[in-house]
Scaffold this motif. Structure first.
Motif, PDB file in Angstrom:
ATOM      1  N   GLY A 115      19.536  -2.234  -0.767  1.00  0.00           N
ATOM      2  CA  GLY A 115      20.799  -2.619  -0.816  1.00  0.00           C
ATOM      3  C   GLY A 115      21.701  -1.352  -0.625  1.00  0.00           C
ATOM      4  N   LEU A 116      21.462  -0.203  -1.415  1.00  0.00           N
ATOM      5  CA  LEU A 116      22.123   1.169  -1.527  1.00  0.00           C
ATOM      6  C   LEU A 116      22.404   1.637   0.031  1.00  0.00           C
ATOM      7  CD1 LEU A 116      23.670   3.062  -3.265  1.00  0.00           C
ATOM      8  CD2 LEU A 116      21.123   4.059  -3.395  1.00  0.00           C
ATOM      9  N   GLU A 117      21.316   1.622   0.591  1.00  0.00           N
ATOM     10  CA  GLU A 117      21.102   2.129   2.280  1.00  0.00           C
ATOM     11  C   GLU A 117      22.197   0.834   3.268  1.00  0.00           C
ATOM     12  OE1 GLU A 117      18.123   3.801   4.044  1.00  0.00           O
ATOM     13  OE2 GLU A 117      17.056   3.600   2.372  1.00  0.00           O
ATOM     14  N   ALA A 118      22.102  -0.006   3.036  1.00  0.00           N
ATOM     15  CA  ALA A 118      22.800  -0.963   3.616  1.00  0.00           C
ATOM     16  C   ALA A 118      24.343  -0.904   3.404  1.00  0.00           C
ATOM     17  CB  ALA A 118      22.461  -2.441   3.093  1.00  0.00           C
ATOM     18  N   LEU A 119      24.714  -0.850   2.337  1.00  0.00           N
ATOM     19  CA  LEU A 119      25.968  -0.719   1.905  1.00  0.00           C
ATOM     20  C   LEU A 119      26.523   0.657   2.309  1.00  0.00           C
ATOM     21  CD1 LEU A 119      28.387  -1.857   0.125  1.00  0.00           C
ATOM     22  CD2 LEU A 119      27.418  -0.427  -1.854  1.00  0.00           C
ATOM     23  N   LEU A 120      25.928   1.814   2.304  1.00  0.00           N
ATOM     24  CA  LEU A 120      26.553   3.062   2.595  1.00  0.00           C
ATOM     25  C   LEU A 120      26.484   3.310   4.184  1.00  0.00           C
ATOM     26  CD1 LEU A 120      24.796   5.661   0.278  1.00  0.00           C
ATOM     27  CD2 LEU A 120      27.111   4.541   0.318  1.00  0.00           C
ATOM     28  N   ARG A 121      25.678   2.377   4.695  1.00  0.00           N
ATOM     29  CA  ARG A 121      25.899   2.404   6.229  1.00  0.00           C
ATOM     30  C   ARG A 121      27.239   1.467   6.825  1.00  0.00           C
ATOM     31  NH1 ARG A 121      20.184   1.258   6.451  1.00  0.00           N
ATOM     32  NH2 ARG A 121      19.015   3.305   6.970  1.00  0.00           N
ATOM     33  N   VAL A 122      27.107   0.425   6.083  1.00  0.00           N
ATOM     34  CA  VAL A 122      28.570  -0.520   6.325  1.00  0.00           C
ATOM     35  C   VAL A 122      29.713   0.174   6.054  1.00  0.00           C
ATOM     36  CG1 VAL A 122      28.603  -1.859   4.497  1.00  0.00           C
ATOM     37  CG2 VAL A 122      29.135  -2.553   6.796  1.00  0.00           C
ATOM     38  N   ASP A 123      29.910   1.089   5.187  1.00  0.00           N
ATOM     39  CA  ASP A 123      31.057   1.478   4.566  1.00  0.00           C
ATOM     40  C   ASP A 123      31.001   3.200   4.850  1.00  0.00           C
ATOM     41  OD1 ASP A 123      32.411  -0.592   3.799  1.00  0.00           O
ATOM     42  OD2 ASP A 123      32.030  -0.607   1.712  1.00  0.00           O
ATOM     43  N   ALA A 124      30.353   3.491   5.872  1.00  0.00           N
ATOM     44  CA  ALA A 124      30.227   4.944   6.064  1.00  0.00           C
ATOM     45  C   ALA A 124      31.593   5.736   6.168  1.00  0.00           C
ATOM     46  CB  ALA A 124      29.144   5.276   7.094  1.00  0.00           C
ATOM     47  N   ASP A 125      32.564   5.045   6.670  1.00  0.00           N
ATOM     48  CA  ASP A 125      33.651   5.744   6.844  1.00  0.00           C
ATOM     49  C   ASP A 125      34.513   6.083   5.558  1.00  0.00           C
ATOM     50  OD1 ASP A 125      33.157   5.702   9.727  1.00  0.00           O
ATOM     51  OD2 ASP A 125      34.597   3.971  10.015  1.00  0.00           O
ATOM     52  N   TRP A 126      34.027   5.318   4.402  1.00  0.00           N
ATOM     53  CA  TRP A 126      34.610   5.761   3.185  1.00  0.00           C
ATOM     54  C   TRP A 126      34.027   6.796   2.495  1.00  0.00           C
ATOM     55  CZ3 TRP A 126      38.367   2.952   0.618  1.00  0.00           C
ATOM     56  CH2 TRP A 126      38.908   1.699   1.384  1.00  0.00           C
ATOM     57  N   VAL A 127      33.187   7.389   3.139  1.00  0.00           N
ATOM     58  CA  VAL A 127      32.699   8.678   2.430  1.00  0.00           C
ATOM     59  C   VAL A 127      33.433  10.087   2.581  1.00  0.00           C
ATOM     60  CG1 VAL A 127      30.668  10.286   2.070  1.00  0.00           C
ATOM     61  CG2 VAL A 127      30.367   7.796   2.781  1.00  0.00           C
ATOM     62  N   PRO A 128      34.185  10.580   1.785  1.00  0.00           N
ATOM     63  CA  PRO A 128      35.095  11.544   2.092  1.00  0.00           C
ATOM     64  C   PRO A 128      34.475  12.848   2.638  1.00  0.00           C
ATOM     65  CG  PRO A 128      35.360  10.613  -0.330  1.00  0.00           C
ATOM     66  CD  PRO A 128      34.203  10.116   0.256  1.00  0.00           C
ATOM     67  N   SER A 129      35.180  13.863   3.194  1.00  0.00           N
ATOM     68  CA  SER A 129      34.611  14.865   3.588  1.00  0.00           C
ATOM     69  C   SER A 129      35.517  16.205   3.186  1.00  0.00           C
ATOM     70  CB  SER A 129      34.444  15.017   5.144  1.00  0.00           C
ATOM     71  OG  SER A 129      35.678  14.680   5.810  1.00  0.00           O
ATOM     72  N   THR A 130      36.773  15.827   2.572  1.00  0.00           N
ATOM     73  CA  THR A 130      37.365  16.833   1.976  1.00  0.00           C
ATOM     74  C   THR A 130      36.832  17.508   0.934  1.00  0.00           C
ATOM     75  OG1 THR A 130      38.646  15.135   0.789  1.00  0.00           O
ATOM     76  CG2 THR A 130      39.702  15.756   2.677  1.00  0.00           C
ATOM     77  N   PRO A 131      37.060  18.699   0.800  1.00  0.00           N
ATOM     78  CA  PRO A 131      36.461  19.725  -0.414  1.00  0.00           C
ATOM     79  C   PRO A 131      36.679  19.169  -1.730  1.00  0.00           C
ATOM     80  CG  PRO A 131      37.354  21.157   1.283  1.00  0.00           C
ATOM     81  CD  PRO A 131      37.862  19.724   1.535  1.00  0.00           C
ATOM     82  N   GLY A 132      35.817  18.924  -2.573  1.00  0.00           N
ATOM     83  CA  GLY A 132      35.743  18.297  -3.994  1.00  0.00           C
ATOM     84  C   GLY A 132      35.905  17.008  -4.107  1.00  0.00           C
ATOM     85  N   SER A 133      35.546  16.303  -3.104  1.00  0.00           N
ATOM     86  CA  SER A 133      35.604  14.992  -3.039  1.00  0.00           C
ATOM     87  C   SER A 133      33.980  14.148  -2.518  1.00  0.00           C
ATOM     88  CB  SER A 133      36.575  14.078  -2.113  1.00  0.00           C
ATOM     89  OG  SER A 133      36.382  14.662  -0.656  1.00  0.00           O
ATOM     90  N   SER A 134      33.842  12.738  -2.947  1.00  0.00           N
ATOM     91  CA  SER A 134      32.836  12.143  -2.746  1.00  0.00           C
ATOM     92  C   SER A 134      32.796  10.668  -2.769  1.00  0.00           C
ATOM     93  CB  SER A 134      31.636  12.720  -3.739  1.00  0.00           C
ATOM     94  OG  SER A 134      32.066  12.480  -5.165  1.00  0.00           O
TER      95      SER A 134
END
Length: 356
Positions: A118-137
């Motif tokens: 479930g975790l992998e499937a969710l992160l694949r579909v919402d990968a664009d939501w993972v921030p890349s700005t410093p200090g974020s996650s």
């Protein structure tokens, strides 16, 4: 790592909300990603794995978890490396700890297939939501709650497991002021202090509110019997630098077995820092501040990562902690190294990073 992948039904949102989020200004836990994963435990097995648009549940007023508290959760984070790949940090440790909590709360254990699938499937579909700005996650919240509809003190026979995520920035905007708690308790021997159950956090809110009204951000819990020894702090394990050594309370059934805590200790050993896991008394810490033997005190957890304290309040007096330059601070050195591992900037010699 899991090799089996559960069959998951996908129902994607018709309209993403990602454009509504300012990724340069991310308050903690306020914005939720587009989807969630849900699975149900029915007839003795996990089934109905689904990726759904993030939305409300329809629940019975007689839902047993609302009345009898069978509810547990985990806190995790995902990051992006410089190549834009999504990285999780020690997810199997969260899976194992969640099942330790489930056992203590008399709940159905999760399978690795359900949790990781479930975790992998969710992160694949919402990968664009993972921030890349410093200090974020991307903060990840897996949780499990009882779904039987009955009134009676007995374990539920059915459960729902859900995972949702939210992009987050820094938990504390500045080093927190903490107050030593000597009246209320968080956990006692033989209780559920080591479990990540909802009731532990509900019980902490009133004394924390009193501390906040007195000008502090969080409290430092002491032992239930004598209020003599430190245990943890709100959402964090606690650590102290005394005589150049990293000192922290040893885990027990009254202290959450923090994954960030364990990571910090392993990094410290690799950096050649001496470690002591033992009883840490309030008297030792206060006298250490006064004498200068104690140079740092900080909280450690998934949400806060590493958060140095600026003040420790005890018996009506505030004890100030000096802020050290990054190169002289053990807390900052470890935090920076931990962040570099999580974001793929340095080699992961510990085997902690899980690439989605």
């Amino acid at each position: 790592m899991t090799t089996d992948v559960m069959q998951i039904e996908f129902r994607k949102t018709e309209r993403s909300r990602i454009q509504e989020v300012d990724f340069n200004n991310l308050p903690f836990g306020k914005h939720f990603s587009d989807h969630m994963f849900v699975a149900d435990f029915v007839d003795g097995q996990w089934q109905n794995g689904q990726i759904l648009p993030f939305d409300n549940f329809t629940l019975s007023p007689a839902l047993s978890s609302l009345h009898y508290g069978q509810s547990i959760f985990e806190g995790m984070k995902a990051y992006k490396n410089e190549e834009g790949e999504v990285l999780m940090f020690r997810p199997l440790d969260n899976f194992k700890r969640m099942n330790e909590s489930a056992k203590r709360m008399c709940m159905a254990p999760l399978t690795e297939e359900v949790f990781m699938g479930g975790l992998e499937a969710l992160l694949r579909v919402d990968a664009d939501w993972v921030p890349s700005t410093p200090g974020s996650s991307l903060y990840i919240r897996p949780y499990l709650f009882a779904t039987d509809t009955f009134l009676g003190v007995a374990p539920s026979k059915t459960y729902r497991f859900c995972i949702f995520t939210c992009p987050v920035g820094t938990y504390y905007a500045k080093p927190p002021k903490v107050k030593v708690e000597t009246e209320y308790i968080r956990a006692a021997a033989g209780g559920v202090g080591y479990a990540k159950c909802a009731g532990n956090y509900a019980g902490s809110m009133y004394p924390t509110m009193l501390a906040q009204q007195a000008g502090y951000d969080q409290i430092l819990w002491t032992d239930a019997k004598e209020h003599k020894y430190f245990e943890e702090s709100g959402t964090m394990n606690v650590m102290f630098v005394i005589d150049g050594k990293l000192v922290t309370p040893a885990v027990s059934d009254t202290i959450l077995k923090g994954i960030t805590r364990d990571s910090i200790l392993q990094i410290a050993r690799q950096l050649g820092i001496e470690i002591e896991e033992r009883l840490v008394s309030v008297e030792e810490v206060i006298s250490g501040i006064e004498s200068g033997r104690l140079t740092e005190a900080f909280g450690a957890g998934t949400a806060v990562v590493v958060s140095p304290f600026s003040v420790i309040g005890y018996q009506g007096k505030d004890y100030m902690l000096a802020e050290h330059p990054a190169e002289k601070s053990i807390a900052v050195r470890i935090k920076n190294y931990l962040t570099d591992i999580r974001t793929g900037k340095v080699d992961d010699t510990f085997g902690w990073v899980y690439k989605v």
